[in-house]
Design an enzyme around this catalytic site. Structure first.
Site, short mmCIF file in Angstrom:
data_model
loop_
_atom_site.label_atom_id
_atom_site.label_comp_id
_atom_site.label_asym_id
_atom_site.label_seq_id
_atom_site.Cartn_x
_atom_site.Cartn_y
_atom_site.Cartn_z
N CYS A 161 0.94 -1.52 0.19
CA CYS A 161 0.28 -0.26 -0.21
C CYS A 161 0.77 1.11 0.05
O CYS A 161 1.78 1.24 0.02
CB CYS A 161 -0.83 0.43 1.48
SG CYS A 161 0.01 -0.21 2.60
N ASN A 162 0.40 2.28 0.44
CA ASN A 162 1.30 3.22 0.26
C ASN A 162 1.97 3.65 1.31
O ASN A 162 3.64 3.81 1.47
CB ASN A 162 0.35 4.85 0.21
CG ASN A 162 -0.53 5.25 -1.59
OD1 ASN A 162 0.55 4.93 -2.51
ND2 ASN A 162 -1.40 6.24 -1.63
#
Length: 103
Positions: free
Chosen positions: A10-11
């Site tokens: 994910c980020n």
């Protein structure tokens, strides 16, 4: 007992903590030993050695091609189904991971 080691990308590595719990709960219900690790996209090269599958959060789908090149088709890579991610459907995400490993 079946086992699967999943890397969630994910980020920032934090938005998937609830999803990890749901995937592990789904695995327990199906007698599947699940090891799920969430990492930010920038750090994944340090966490590939024992992974069976890499699942990308929809917010980093634009990195899919880069990650595929990094693992050179040695580890299956896919973007998590957007509705499963949005609803934190751990069972559906686990099934997606299993289907990639068994393919």
């Amino acid at each position: 007992m079946k086992e699967i080691n999943i890397l969630l990308v994910c980020n920032a590595g934090m938005s998937t903590s609830l999803l990890i719990e749901k995937i592990e709960k789904a695995g327990t219900a199906q007698s599947i030993m699940t090891q799920v690790d969430a990492r930010p996209v920038e750090d994944i090269k340090d966490y590939l050695s024992d992974k069976d599958v890499i699942l990308l959060g929809p917010q980093v789908r634009f990195k899919e091609k880069q990650i595929r090149a990094l693992v050179a088709d040695k580890i299956p890579v896919s973007v998590i189904d957007m509705s499963a991610y949005g609803t934190m459907n751990g069972e559906k995400v686990l099934q997606q991971a299993l289907s990639l490993v068994e393919a």
